[in-house]
Design an enzyme around this catalytic site. Structure first.
Site, PDB file in Angstrom:
ATOM      1  N   ARG A  70       0.823  -1.218   0.000  1.00  0.00           N
ATOM      2  CA  ARG A  70       0.000   0.000   0.000  1.00  0.00           C
ATOM      3  C   ARG A  70       0.854   1.264   0.000  1.00  0.00           C
ATOM      4  NH1 ARG A  70      -3.808  -1.729   4.096  1.00  0.00           N
ATOM      5  NH2 ARG A  70      -3.168  -0.160   5.572  1.00  0.00           N
ATOM      6  N   ARG A  80       8.339   6.651  -4.772  1.00  0.00           N
ATOM      7  CA  ARG A  80       8.427   7.485  -5.980  1.00  0.00           C
ATOM      8  C   ARG A  80       9.824   8.014  -6.195  1.00  0.00           C
ATOM      9  NH1 ARG A  80       3.769  10.865  -3.766  1.00  0.00           N
ATOM     10  NH2 ARG A  80       2.012   9.453  -4.114  1.00  0.00           N
ATOM     11  N   ARG A 131      -6.346  -5.961  14.702  1.00  0.00           N
ATOM     12  CA  ARG A 131      -5.512  -5.099  15.530  1.00  0.00           C
ATOM     13  C   ARG A 131      -6.417  -3.989  16.030  1.00  0.00           C
ATOM     14  NH1 ARG A 131      -1.409  -5.893  18.481  1.00  0.00           N
ATOM     15  NH2 ARG A 131      -0.085  -4.077  18.103  1.00  0.00           N
ATOM     16  N   ARG A 133       1.546   7.303  15.670  1.00  0.00           N
ATOM     17  CA  ARG A 133       1.394   8.605  15.011  1.00  0.00           C
ATOM     18  C   ARG A 133       0.857   9.636  15.992  1.00  0.00           C
ATOM     19  NH1 ARG A 133      -1.825   6.370   9.589  1.00  0.00           N
ATOM     20  NH2 ARG A 133      -3.169   5.120  10.899  1.00  0.00           N
ATOM     21  N   GLU A 140      -1.800   7.914  18.675  1.00  0.00           N
ATOM     22  CA  GLU A 140      -2.449   6.672  18.257  1.00  0.00           C
ATOM     23  C   GLU A 140      -1.589   5.488  18.700  1.00  0.00           C
ATOM     24  OE1 GLU A 140      -3.922   6.899  14.216  1.00  0.00           O
ATOM     25  OE2 GLU A 140      -3.518   4.781  13.896  1.00  0.00           O
ATOM     26  N   TYR A 191      -9.794  -4.718   4.801  1.00  0.00           N
ATOM     27  CA  TYR A 191      -9.477  -3.298   4.928  1.00  0.00           C
ATOM     28  C   TYR A 191      -9.969  -2.593   3.671  1.00  0.00           C
ATOM     29  CZ  TYR A 191      -7.254   1.095   5.832  1.00  0.00           C
ATOM     30  OH  TYR A 191      -7.052   2.438   6.064  1.00  0.00           O
ATOM     31  N   ASP A 237     -10.650   1.233   1.969  1.00  0.00           N
ATOM     32  CA  ASP A 237     -10.620   2.686   2.056  1.00  0.00           C
ATOM     33  C   ASP A 237     -12.056   3.193   1.918  1.00  0.00           C
ATOM     34  OD1 ASP A 237      -7.954   3.397   2.506  1.00  0.00           O
ATOM     35  OD2 ASP A 237      -7.433   3.004   0.418  1.00  0.00           O
TER      36      ASP A 237
HETATM   37  P1  FAD Z   1     -17.711   1.259  10.267  1.00  0.00           P
HETATM   38  O1  FAD Z   1     -17.433   2.697  10.115  1.00  0.00           O
HETATM   39  O2  FAD Z   1     -16.941   0.503  11.282  1.00  0.00           O
HETATM   40  O3  FAD Z   1     -19.267   1.122  10.582  1.00  0.00           O
HETATM   41  C1  FAD Z   1     -19.842  -0.044  11.118  1.00  0.00           C
HETATM   42  C2  FAD Z   1     -20.862   0.411  12.158  1.00  0.00           C
HETATM   43  O4  FAD Z   1     -21.643  -0.720  12.578  1.00  0.00           O
HETATM   44  C3  FAD Z   1     -20.204   0.981  13.416  1.00  0.00           C
HETATM   45  O5  FAD Z   1     -20.745   2.246  13.693  1.00  0.00           O
HETATM   46  C4  FAD Z   1     -20.576  -0.033  14.502  1.00  0.00           C
HETATM   47  O6  FAD Z   1     -20.757   0.550  15.774  1.00  0.00           O
HETATM   48  C5  FAD Z   1     -21.895  -0.601  13.963  1.00  0.00           C
HETATM   49  N1  FAD Z   1     -22.210  -1.932  14.483  1.00  0.00           N
HETATM   50  C6  FAD Z   1     -21.379  -3.002  14.563  1.00  0.00           C
HETATM   51  N2  FAD Z   1     -22.025  -4.044  15.124  1.00  0.00           N
HETATM   52  C7  FAD Z   1     -23.305  -3.630  15.400  1.00  0.00           C
HETATM   53  C8  FAD Z   1     -24.425  -4.249  15.987  1.00  0.00           C
HETATM   54  N3  FAD Z   1     -24.382  -5.523  16.445  1.00  0.00           N
HETATM   55  N4  FAD Z   1     -25.559  -3.534  16.132  1.00  0.00           N
HETATM   56  C9  FAD Z   1     -25.624  -2.234  15.704  1.00  0.00           C
HETATM   57  N5  FAD Z   1     -24.566  -1.587  15.138  1.00  0.00           N
HETATM   58  C10 FAD Z   1     -23.417  -2.284  14.982  1.00  0.00           C
HETATM   59  N6  FAD Z   1     -10.060   5.257   4.629  1.00  0.00           N
HETATM   60  C11 FAD Z   1      -9.701   6.241   3.772  1.00  0.00           C
HETATM   61  O7  FAD Z   1     -10.199   6.260   2.628  1.00  0.00           O
HETATM   62  N7  FAD Z   1      -8.841   7.232   4.152  1.00  0.00           N
HETATM   63  C12 FAD Z   1      -8.269   7.271   5.384  1.00  0.00           C
HETATM   64  O8  FAD Z   1      -7.477   8.181   5.682  1.00  0.00           O
HETATM   65  C13 FAD Z   1      -8.606   6.229   6.300  1.00  0.00           C
HETATM   66  N8  FAD Z   1      -8.073   6.232   7.534  1.00  0.00           N
HETATM   67  C14 FAD Z   1      -8.352   5.197   8.373  1.00  0.00           C
HETATM   68  C15 FAD Z   1      -7.731   5.188   9.618  1.00  0.00           C
HETATM   69  C16 FAD Z   1      -7.977   4.142  10.501  1.00  0.00           C
HETATM   70  C17 FAD Z   1      -7.300   4.144  11.855  1.00  0.00           C
HETATM   71  C18 FAD Z   1      -8.825   3.067  10.103  1.00  0.00           C
HETATM   72  C19 FAD Z   1      -9.053   1.882  11.023  1.00  0.00           C
HETATM   73  C20 FAD Z   1      -9.476   3.093   8.884  1.00  0.00           C
HETATM   74  C21 FAD Z   1      -9.253   4.150   7.991  1.00  0.00           C
HETATM   75  N9  FAD Z   1      -9.883   4.222   6.753  1.00  0.00           N
HETATM   76  C22 FAD Z   1      -9.530   5.225   5.880  1.00  0.00           C
HETATM   77  C23 FAD Z   1     -10.933   3.237   6.359  1.00  0.00           C
HETATM   78  C24 FAD Z   1     -12.370   3.721   6.736  1.00  0.00           C
HETATM   79  O9  FAD Z   1     -12.433   3.866   8.131  1.00  0.00           O
HETATM   80  C25 FAD Z   1     -13.416   2.680   6.253  1.00  0.00           C
HETATM   81  O10 FAD Z   1     -13.391   2.562   4.848  1.00  0.00           O
HETATM   82  C26 FAD Z   1     -14.871   3.006   6.628  1.00  0.00           C
HETATM   83  O11 FAD Z   1     -15.000   3.625   7.866  1.00  0.00           O
HETATM   84  C27 FAD Z   1     -15.684   1.722   6.620  1.00  0.00           C
HETATM   85  O12 FAD Z   1     -17.039   1.988   6.901  1.00  0.00           O
HETATM   86  P2  FAD Z   1     -18.012   0.816   7.392  1.00  0.00           P
HETATM   87  O13 FAD Z   1     -19.392   1.362   7.371  1.00  0.00           O
HETATM   88  O14 FAD Z   1     -17.741  -0.429   6.653  1.00  0.00           O
HETATM   89  O15 FAD Z   1     -17.524   0.477   8.885  1.00  0.00           O
HETATM   90  N1  UDP Z   2       4.318   1.971   7.294  1.00  0.00           N
HETATM   91  C1  UDP Z   2       5.629   2.062   7.765  1.00  0.00           C
HETATM   92  N2  UDP Z   2       6.109   3.278   8.150  1.00  0.00           N
HETATM   93  C2  UDP Z   2       5.382   4.408   8.082  1.00  0.00           C
HETATM   94  C3  UDP Z   2       4.051   4.319   7.590  1.00  0.00           C
HETATM   95  C4  UDP Z   2       3.555   3.083   7.212  1.00  0.00           C
HETATM   96  O1  UDP Z   2       6.322   1.058   7.849  1.00  0.00           O
HETATM   97  O2  UDP Z   2       5.867   5.486   8.453  1.00  0.00           O
HETATM   98  C5  UDP Z   2       3.821   0.628   6.882  1.00  0.00           C
HETATM   99  C6  UDP Z   2       3.136  -0.118   8.019  1.00  0.00           C
HETATM  100  O3  UDP Z   2       3.449  -1.497   7.857  1.00  0.00           O
HETATM  101  C7  UDP Z   2       1.679   0.114   7.771  1.00  0.00           C
HETATM  102  C8  UDP Z   2       1.596   0.153   6.238  1.00  0.00           C
HETATM  103  O4  UDP Z   2       2.850   0.757   5.853  1.00  0.00           O
HETATM  104  O5  UDP Z   2       0.880  -0.912   8.324  1.00  0.00           O
HETATM  105  C9  UDP Z   2       0.428   0.980   5.675  1.00  0.00           C
HETATM  106  O6  UDP Z   2       0.489   2.261   6.267  1.00  0.00           O
HETATM  107  P1  UDP Z   2      -0.528   3.443   5.931  1.00  0.00           P
HETATM  108  O7  UDP Z   2      -0.164   4.584   6.829  1.00  0.00           O
HETATM  109  O8  UDP Z   2      -0.525   3.689   4.474  1.00  0.00           O
HETATM  110  O9  UDP Z   2      -1.948   2.829   6.296  1.00  0.00           O
HETATM  111  P2  UDP Z   2      -2.929   3.067   7.539  1.00  0.00           P
HETATM  112  O10 UDP Z   2      -2.274   2.466   8.731  1.00  0.00           O
HETATM  113  O11 UDP Z   2      -3.105   4.551   7.674  1.00  0.00           O
HETATM  114  O12 UDP Z   2      -4.175   2.370   7.143  1.00  0.00           O
END
Ligand code: FAD
Ligand code: UDP
Length: 366
Positions: free
Chosen positions: A171, A175, A248, A279, A299, A347, A349
């Protein structure tokens, strides 16, 4: 009369499916077990700053259908992610690009960098990388692996890089130019009013019940609904009958600091093994808010156990096989549709989440 569509979960996936169905005059009810809507993209305004409560969320996509769809519900700013990596006080630009290589090796020409990486990857010549460590060294060489990848990744995933699958690091862009823009996507930004406002707009004419856990009253909810769109964890739906899928988890520690600008950038990664967090997010930089204080979130990756928030699915071979078993059960579950990152154990986005939700809604409507 039964509820035509019960949507379990008000994250992006559930909210988009709900919006599409309602816009086509279908009956919809959304239930959410948390005390707020919007799932993990939830943002909360604190003293004028939009705080990303479940981790930094930066929207990016090349999919114009998804982009145009979301723009009906939010105005996006033109935020570009250009994070920094901090290794014991030394700063490097991310993603890996000529700025990073220049800071590390003093090399300013792409050809010189190419040769340096070739030299360092010699040990793996002629064979496919079999774990994350080998993959990373092949991508950027051993020096950068040791400084910016090894410690960060081992904190993030809680195991050695030599026992992690190579795809995780794929991921990360590499560059041979001076471009610090993390996401190589045509459309990028953050909703000006925050993600919560965008989700509320998606759900504006739809009944929503928060603090309602579907699994606590599964038989009741099944009896009152015709179709169920379930976006919670797939293993939990089946009462973990084959054992739990691994995740995780993360913990966030948010602090107010009495300075207008703490780190000068929205995202700073701490890549050494010793610093417990991965972070620091400084939320005001997502939208350039002017205040004389700031809010930062550290975080911390953590072990996932039942009851903890599941953030990252661990898509290694063992868990993917286990997921297949749950998927087989899901396919024979009548009138229940599993979606989103927890329902699909993948996972995704945000743009992929929205795309999948639009597709499911279309098939339900056809
Ligand atoms: P969720 O947002 O998890 O929604 C599921 C919902 O279901 C939750 O509100 C939960 O409470 C509810 N639920 C679960 N079980 C039940 C139940 N039994 N009864 C009622 N409700 C329930 N994507 C990007 O494009 N850019 C980013 O920068 C980015 N950053 C991220 C950073 C982190 C730390 C993480 C973990 C993910 C990131 N993502 C990012 C991915 C993004 O979070 C997801 O694509 C998106 O939130 C998924 O939406 P969802 O509806 O599938 O899940
Ligand atoms: N990663 C790393 N160093 C960094 C940032 C990311 O080694 O400074 C690695 C790490 O294994 C991580 C993966 O790249 O799980 C993807 O990171 P990214 O930040 O793109 O994804 P996010 O954790 O935000 O979903």
């Amino acid at each position: 009369m039964k509820i035509p569509h019960l949507i379990v979960g008000s994250g992006l996936f559930g909210s988009v499916v709900a919006q599409r169905l309602k816009a086509n005059n279908k009956g919809v009810l959304v239930i959410e077990k948390r005390n707020h809507l919007a799932g993990n993209v939830f943002t909360e305004e604190i003293d004028g700053i939009q705080v990303h409560k479940y981790g930094a969320h930066i929207f990016h996509t090349n999919n114009s259908t998804v982009w145009e769809y979301l723009n009906q519900f939010a105005s996006f700013n033109n935020f570009r992610n250009a994070p920094m990596a901090n290794y014991k006080g030394r700063l490097f630009n991310l993603p890996f690009n000529m700025n990073t290589f220049y800071s590390l090796w003093g090399l300013s020409k792409p050809e010189e960098v190419k040769r340096k990486i070739e030299e360092q990857r010699k040990e793996f010549q002629g064979r496919v990388p079999k774990n994350l460590e080998e993959q990373a060294i092949c991508l950027v060489g051993r020096d950068l692996y040791e400084l910016l990848i090894k410690g960060y990744t081992e904190k993030q995933w809680g195991r050695p890089c030599s026992s992690l699958p190579p795809f995780i690091i794929k991921r990360l862009p590499v560059r041979l130019n001076f471009d610090n823009n993390y996401f190589n996507a045509r459309f990028q930004g953050i909703p000006l009013e925050g993600y919560t406002s965008m989700v509320k707009n998606l759900l504006s004419s739809i009944d929503t019940w928060t603090n309602k856990d579907f699994l606590k009253e599964k038989d009741y909810f099944r009896s009152i609904s015709e179709k169920i769109i379930y976006t919670g964890p797939i293993d939990e739906y089946f009462d973990f009958c084959y054992g739990p899928l691994e995740y995780r988890s993360l913990k966030f520690e948010t602090t107010r600091i009495e300075t207008p600008n703490y780190q000068g950038v929205a995202v700073m990664n701490f890549t050494d093994r010793e610093t417990a967090y991965t972070r620091i997010i400084e939320h005001k930089h997502f939208s350039s808010v002017e205040t004389d204080f700031t809010l930062i979130s550290k975080e911390y990756p953590s072990r996932w156990e039942k009851g903890e928030e599941p953030y990252y699915p661990v898509n290694d071979e063992k868990n993917n096989l286990l997921y297949q078993k749950y998927l087989n059960l899901a396919q024979s579950e009548k009138s229940v549709y599993f979606g989103g990152r927890l329902g699909l154990y993948k996972y995704l986005d945000m743009d992929q989440t929205v795309e999948k939700a639009l597709n499911l809604a279309s098939s339900l409507l056809s």
